[in-house]
Design a protein around this motif. Sequence first.
Motif, short mmCIF file in Angstrom:
data_model
loop_
_atom_site.label_atom_id
_atom_site.label_comp_id
_atom_site.label_asym_id
_atom_site.label_seq_id
_atom_site.Cartn_x
_atom_site.Cartn_y
_atom_site.Cartn_z
N GLU A 356 -85.76 -12.20 60.12
CA GLU A 356 -84.69 -11.49 59.43
C GLU A 356 -84.59 -12.07 58.03
OE1 GLU A 356 -81.68 -8.83 58.65
OE2 GLU A 356 -82.71 -8.93 60.59
N HIS A 383 -82.45 -9.27 63.42
CA HIS A 383 -81.28 -8.79 64.16
C HIS A 383 -81.61 -7.50 64.90
CE1 HIS A 383 -78.77 -11.07 60.94
NE2 HIS A 383 -79.09 -11.86 61.96
N GLU A 409 -75.79 -11.06 64.06
CA GLU A 409 -75.40 -11.73 62.82
C GLU A 409 -74.36 -12.81 63.10
OE1 GLU A 409 -74.49 -9.25 59.49
OE2 GLU A 409 -75.64 -7.57 60.30
N SER A 420 -81.21 -18.81 65.61
CA SER A 420 -80.68 -17.46 65.76
C SER A 420 -79.59 -17.44 66.82
CB SER A 420 -81.79 -16.48 66.16
OG SER A 420 -82.86 -16.50 65.24
#
Length: 470
Positions: A356, A383, A409, A420
């Motif tokens: 991302e 994402h 997010e 993440s």
Amino acid sequence: MIKVGLFGIGLDTYWPQFEGLLERLQGYQNQIAQKMEGFGAEVVNVGLVDSPEKARKTAQTLKTEDVDMLFLYVSTYALSSTVLPVVQKLNCPVVILNIQPVAAIDYERFNALGDRGKMTGEWLAHCQACSVPELANVFNRSGIGYEFVTGYLDEPAVWTEIQDWIDAARVKSVMNHNRLGVLGHYYGGMLDVYSDLTKQSAAFGTHIEIVEMCELKKYRDAVTAVEVDGKLAEFQNTFEVVDACEDAELIRAAKTSIALDKLVQNHDLGSLAYYYEGENGNEYENIVTSVIAGNTLLTGKNVPVAGEYEVKNAQAMKIMDAFGVGGSFSEFYAMDFNDDIVMLGHDGPAHFAIAEGNVELVPLPVYHGKPGKGLSIQMTVKHGPVTLLSVVEGKDDVFLLVAEGESVEGPVLHIGNTNSRYRFSIGARAFMNEWSKQGPSHHCAIGVGHIANKIEKLGNLLNLRVVRVC
């Protein structure tokens, strides 16, 4: 490209009774073959087999072609004796296509035909389901494994299922032909990471190639200035190289990356698991503390690399990469109970193709739990939907552990690692409990998209158990 057999079945008694029926059914089979070819398979379409005698000849043809799997198209009612000789001869995975021409017979038009002979012929063009229980009965009693795809020709879900089977067969072939390099040794004390290489070869057909640090050093010592300039340019084109990266560290990483490329090329490796320590200040420490950038480049170019000598996770990463969804090296970092998410990442090779935003190359003053310092990758997985995969060596078998979730997010840890946030349909607590209960190692491979259905089919083709958490 994988090779699949397409074998249609019918009953020869029908053809003189119902004009045009045979040609019509052959046309449906040809449509199926064309769609399969569009999914990247070489299709050996042996046509419609309608008698036990013809079945035996067809079986030999398919055997000679050495197909990876067999799709059995039920075009109309057919005798199971027409099918059994073919499937027994081939001894390969079988998917039965119970596919009607349309979603439902046009009853009004059908009944308006008036001629019961024509009506019967029209019905026979739609009676694929008639043979399905008979085939299942005979396969069950014969100890033959099989799966079904049921639906109609223009139904998208049918083609998704068929494509998933073809993709799974292709990945099985990739794993069967893969050469996995193992470099160095285990991280001492990580008992969950220790693996049985024979079991891995038996489960996936993978060749394990043991490669040596001294060979890697030989290649590194021979690197030229021109090669270094080219690799530094590749770093700049692939990563966002932060200003804090010192020139000396970039050159050190570039030399090691070039040596890794040569090691992979020399042994024709499709994946790699590595780790090394040795005595403080040993000559290989300069190599092992500068591998992350090069191993990330390899991972993003279809040669996935797992740190900490995690052979099982190198296998999982290769599976995900072969499906075209990435497969980034990950471990559990933390849980956020306020947001009901789990954080995963790692201080090692990443799959830059599924990032991302930017993939940063950053300096790390310390590799936690490991010797030295150097450059590392900082990135977040794209994402959206993701799939987690672990290759697990259980008490009795090797199996695949899979879960679907979302990369979401939110704030992450900027510590020079991949990092993440993941949300799961069953919630973070239940996910952690159910995933961990299956006994995987603490690593997993993460890919983009939801592909648990494909992984379940791969498990079927490899004769491996698949456990799906969510």
